[in-house]
Design a protein around this motif. Structure first.
Motif, PDB file in Angstrom:
ATOM      1  N   GLN A  30       0.827  -0.935   0.179  1.00 14.26           N
ATOM      2  CA  GLN A  30       0.241   0.114   0.225  1.00 14.26           C
ATOM      3  C   GLN A  30       0.832   1.312  -0.059  1.00 14.26           C
ATOM      4  O   GLN A  30       1.649   1.357   0.991  1.00 14.26           O
ATOM      5  CB  GLN A  30      -0.864   0.034   1.219  1.00 14.26           C
ATOM      6  CG  GLN A  30      -2.003  -1.005   1.185  1.00 14.26           C
ATOM      7  CD  GLN A  30      -2.631  -1.202   2.512  1.00 14.26           C
ATOM      8  OE1 GLN A  30      -2.137  -0.902   3.643  1.00 14.26           O
ATOM      9  NE2 GLN A  30      -3.974  -1.897   2.535  1.00 14.26           N
ATOM     10  N   THR A  31       0.698   2.032  -1.045  1.00 12.59           N
ATOM     11  CA  THR A  31       1.466   3.123  -1.068  1.00 12.59           C
ATOM     12  C   THR A  31       0.724   4.631  -1.173  1.00 12.59           C
ATOM     13  O   THR A  31       1.219   5.540  -1.099  1.00 12.59           O
ATOM     14  CB  THR A  31       2.205   3.213  -2.685  1.00 12.59           C
ATOM     15  OG1 THR A  31       1.457   3.181  -3.568  1.00 12.59           O
ATOM     16  CG2 THR A  31       3.239   2.010  -2.543  1.00 12.59           C
ATOM     17  N   ILE A  32      -0.289   4.453  -1.125  1.00 13.13           N
ATOM     18  CA  ILE A  32      -1.227   5.665  -1.210  1.00 13.13           C
ATOM     19  C   ILE A  32      -1.733   6.004   0.368  1.00 13.13           C
ATOM     20  O   ILE A  32      -2.408   4.791   1.025  1.00 13.13           O
ATOM     21  CB  ILE A  32      -2.794   5.621  -2.009  1.00 13.13           C
ATOM     22  CG1 ILE A  32      -2.095   5.387  -3.447  1.00 13.13           C
ATOM     23  CG2 ILE A  32      -3.471   6.931  -1.942  1.00 13.13           C
ATOM     24  CD1 ILE A  32      -3.394   4.981  -4.488  1.00 13.13           C
ATOM     25  N   TRP A  60      -5.877  12.341  -0.288  1.00 15.55           N
ATOM     26  CA  TRP A  60      -4.931  11.404  -0.139  1.00 15.55           C
ATOM     27  C   TRP A  60      -3.612  11.731  -0.453  1.00 15.55           C
ATOM     28  O   TRP A  60      -3.501  12.820  -1.195  1.00 15.55           O
ATOM     29  CB  TRP A  60      -5.456  10.053  -0.566  1.00 15.55           C
ATOM     30  CG  TRP A  60      -5.546  10.330  -2.194  1.00 15.55           C
ATOM     31  CD1 TRP A  60      -4.662   9.985  -2.915  1.00 15.55           C
ATOM     32  CD2 TRP A  60      -6.768  10.634  -2.608  1.00 15.55           C
ATOM     33  NE1 TRP A  60      -5.445  10.237  -4.318  1.00 15.55           N
ATOM     34  CE2 TRP A  60      -6.663  10.483  -4.143  1.00 15.55           C
ATOM     35  CE3 TRP A  60      -8.091  10.768  -2.336  1.00 15.55           C
ATOM     36  CZ2 TRP A  60      -7.573  10.767  -5.212  1.00 15.55           C
ATOM     37  CZ3 TRP A  60      -9.012  11.319  -3.149  1.00 15.55           C
ATOM     38  CH2 TRP A  60      -8.899  11.184  -4.522  1.00 15.55           C
ATOM     39  N   ASP A  62       0.103  10.680  -2.454  1.00 16.20           N
ATOM     40  CA  ASP A  62       0.968   9.671  -3.113  1.00 16.20           C
ATOM     41  C   ASP A  62       2.069  10.024  -3.579  1.00 16.20           C
ATOM     42  O   ASP A  62       2.115  10.962  -4.754  1.00 16.20           O
ATOM     43  CB  ASP A  62      -0.189   9.035  -4.080  1.00 16.20           C
ATOM     44  CG  ASP A  62       0.496   7.967  -5.085  1.00 16.20           C
ATOM     45  OD1 ASP A  62       1.522   7.380  -4.496  1.00 16.20           O
ATOM     46  OD2 ASP A  62       0.143   7.769  -6.346  1.00 16.20           O
ATOM     47  N   ASN A  64       4.447   8.613  -5.432  1.00 15.92           N
ATOM     48  CA  ASN A  64       4.499   7.917  -6.411  1.00 15.92           C
ATOM     49  C   ASN A  64       3.641   8.510  -7.601  1.00 15.92           C
ATOM     50  O   ASN A  64       3.957   8.150  -8.838  1.00 15.92           O
ATOM     51  CB  ASN A  64       4.438   6.410  -6.595  1.00 15.92           C
ATOM     52  CG  ASN A  64       5.399   5.702  -5.612  1.00 15.92           C
ATOM     53  OD1 ASN A  64       6.462   6.409  -5.404  1.00 15.92           O
ATOM     54  ND2 ASN A  64       4.908   4.866  -4.951  1.00 15.92           N
ATOM     55  N   ASN A  65       2.676   9.528  -7.169  1.00 12.13           N
ATOM     56  CA  ASN A  65       1.714  10.071  -8.359  1.00 12.13           C
ATOM     57  C   ASN A  65       1.312   9.037  -9.218  1.00 12.13           C
ATOM     58  O   ASN A  65       1.433   9.285 -10.528  1.00 12.13           O
ATOM     59  CB  ASN A  65       2.663  10.956  -9.134  1.00 12.13           C
ATOM     60  CG  ASN A  65       1.539  12.225  -9.632  1.00 12.13           C
ATOM     61  OD1 ASN A  65       0.532  12.150  -9.549  1.00 12.13           O
ATOM     62  ND2 ASN A  65       2.190  12.721 -10.994  1.00 12.13           N
ATOM     63  N   SER A  66       0.567   7.889  -8.892  1.00  9.83           N
ATOM     64  CA  SER A  66      -0.042   7.088  -9.663  1.00  9.83           C
ATOM     65  C   SER A  66      -1.341   7.297 -10.264  1.00  9.83           C
ATOM     66  O   SER A  66      -2.173   6.530 -10.051  1.00  9.83           O
ATOM     67  CB  SER A  66       0.230   5.498  -8.915  1.00  9.83           C
ATOM     68  OG  SER A  66      -0.483   5.754  -7.490  1.00  9.83           O
ATOM     69  N   TYR A  69      -6.698   8.047 -10.371  1.00  7.58           N
ATOM     70  CA  TYR A  69      -6.975   7.336  -8.905  1.00  7.58           C
ATOM     71  C   TYR A  69      -8.530   6.850  -9.186  1.00  7.58           C
ATOM     72  O   TYR A  69      -9.340   7.620  -9.923  1.00  7.58           O
ATOM     73  CB  TYR A  69      -6.937   8.216  -8.029  1.00  7.58           C
ATOM     74  CG  TYR A  69      -5.479   8.728  -7.682  1.00  7.58           C
ATOM     75  CD1 TYR A  69      -4.361   7.923  -7.046  1.00  7.58           C
ATOM     76  CD2 TYR A  69      -5.018  10.032  -8.247  1.00  7.58           C
ATOM     77  CE1 TYR A  69      -3.090   8.259  -7.006  1.00  7.58           C
ATOM     78  CE2 TYR A  69      -3.751  10.487  -7.964  1.00  7.58           C
ATOM     79  CZ  TYR A  69      -2.699   9.311  -7.361  1.00  7.58           C
ATOM     80  OH  TYR A  69      -1.518  10.042  -7.369  1.00  7.58           O
ATOM     81  N   GLN A  89      -5.163  14.203  -6.356  1.00 12.19           N
ATOM     82  CA  GLN A  89      -5.104  13.556  -4.908  1.00 12.19           C
ATOM     83  C   GLN A  89      -6.029  14.323  -3.931  1.00 12.19           C
ATOM     84  O   GLN A  89      -5.939  14.439  -2.929  1.00 12.19           O
ATOM     85  CB  GLN A  89      -3.675  13.898  -4.400  1.00 12.19           C
ATOM     86  CG  GLN A  89      -2.718  13.110  -5.304  1.00 12.19           C
ATOM     87  CD  GLN A  89      -1.317  12.959  -4.641  1.00 12.19           C
ATOM     88  OE1 GLN A  89      -0.951  13.179  -3.567  1.00 12.19           O
ATOM     89  NE2 GLN A  89      -0.277  13.083  -5.609  1.00 12.19           N
ATOM     90  N   THR A 111      -1.474   0.303  -7.239  1.00 12.38           N
ATOM     91  CA  THR A 111      -1.205   0.945  -6.088  1.00 12.38           C
ATOM     92  C   THR A 111      -2.431   1.103  -5.329  1.00 12.38           C
ATOM     93  O   THR A 111      -3.402   0.956  -5.894  1.00 12.38           O
ATOM     94  CB  THR A 111      -0.396   2.364  -6.276  1.00 12.38           C
ATOM     95  OG1 THR A 111      -1.432   2.827  -7.016  1.00 12.38           O
ATOM     96  CG2 THR A 111       0.830   1.841  -6.991  1.00 12.38           C
ATOM     97  N   SER A 113      -4.553   1.929  -1.204  1.00 13.13           N
ATOM     98  CA  SER A 113      -4.466   2.432   0.234  1.00 13.13           C
ATOM     99  C   SER A 113      -5.008   1.500   1.131  1.00 13.13           C
ATOM    100  O   SER A 113      -5.495   0.612   0.805  1.00 13.13           O
ATOM    101  CB  SER A 113      -5.174   4.323   0.257  1.00 13.13           C
ATOM    102  OG  SER A 113      -6.447   3.601   0.272  1.00 13.13           O
TER     103      SER A 113
END
Length: 224
Positions: A30-32, A60, A62, A64-66, A69, A89, A111, A113
Motif C-alpha cells: 500500500q503506497t497511497i 490522500w 501519493d 509516486n503520483n500513480s 485514481y 489527489q 497501488t 491505500s
C-alpha cells in the motif's frame, strides 16, 4: 472532525493485554496514504447540500503520483459501493448525512491505500450503525509464535449511539470463514485452538440494539 478512537485504541491495548506472541506484521504494497476524512471519526465538516446530503472533499497523498485514481466508497448501512475517478489527489463527493461510510483509493500499477471508516454526521437517520470492528490482536497479517495450542482474538468496536449489544465471530482456515461464536458481549474471544504452520482468517459482525449490523474486513494471521 472528531477523532477519539486513537486514544481509545491505546487504552484498549493496555487494558485487554495484547498477546505477547505477536512477532511481526507482514509488509504490504500500500503506497497511497489517506488523509481526510480521518479514520474511525465523526465527520462534521463539508458543505451541506440539503437536509439529507452534504459534499465532502476526500484527500490522500501519493508520493509516486500513480494517477489516475479511483475512490471506492461504501455506504455500510446499504452495503452498496460506488467508484469515482480523479486525476488529482482529492475529490469532492456528495454523501448521505447520518451514514457510516468506508473508503479506499487505488491508482495505476496496482497501488492502493488502506480502508478507512467514518460517520458523516447529520440528521439523515435516527440511529447510526456500528463502525466495522478493528483487529487488535493478532493484528491482520501478523505472524504469531506457536508457544501454546490456542490464540486469543481481540478487537475494537465503536458506535456513535453507544448501543452495541453483541458480536458474531467468524473464524476458520478459509478466506470466507464460517460462524464460530454468536452474541459475544465482550470484544474478545479466548482460547481458540490453532495449529503451527497454518493461516487463519476471521471477521466480526457488530450488532446494536436497533437491529443495525456492520461487518469488519477479513483479518488474517499465520501461526509460525
Amino acid at each position: 472532525m472528531r477523532k477519539s478512537l486513537f486514544f481509545l485504541l491505546i487504552a484498549t491495548c493496555f487494558s485487554c493485554g495484547v498477546d505477547l506472541d505477536v512477532l511481526d506484521i507482514l509488509g504490504t504494497d500500500q503506497t497511497i496514504a489517506l488523509t481526510f476524512p480521518e479514520n474511525d471519526s465523526e465527520c462534521t465538516e463539508g458543505t451541506i447540500v440539503s437536509d439529507t446530503q452534504s459534499e465532502l472533499v476526500f484527500k490522500w497523498l501519493d508520493e509516486n503520483n500513480s494517477s489516475p485514481y479511483t475512490v471506492h466508497l461504501t455506504n455500510v448501512l446499504a452495503a452498496s459501493t460506488e467508484t469515482y475517478d480523479s486525476n488529482e489527489q482529492e475529490l469532492a463527493i456528495i454523501l448521505d448525512r447520518g451514514v457510516v461510510y468506508s473508503w479506499f483509493v487505488t491508482g495505476k500499477l496496482n497501488t492502493s491505500s488502506e480502508t478507512w471508516n467514518f460517520y458523516n454526521a447529520g440528521p439523515g437517520v435516527a440511529s447510526t450503525i456500528p463502525l466495522p470492528a478493528i483487529a487488535i490482536s493478532p493484528v491482520s497479517g501478523a505472524t504469531i509464535s506457536q508457544t501454546s495450542t490456542t490464540v486469543n482474538l481481540i478487537w475494537q468496536s465503536e458506535d456513535e449511539d453507544n448501543d452495541i449489544i453483541g458480536h458474531d465471530l467468524y473464524f476458520g482456515e478459509t478466506d470466507d470463514p464460517e460462524i464460530f461464536a454468536a452474541d459475544i458481549l465482550e470484544t474478545r474471544f479466548d482460547a481458540i485452538e490453532v495449529t503451527s504452520g497454518k493461516v487463519y482468517y476471521w471477521k466480526v459482525v457488530t450488532k446494536d440494539s436497533n437491529g443495525n449490523e456492520s461487518t469488519s474486513p477479513i483479518f488474517t494471521f499465520t501461526v509460525a
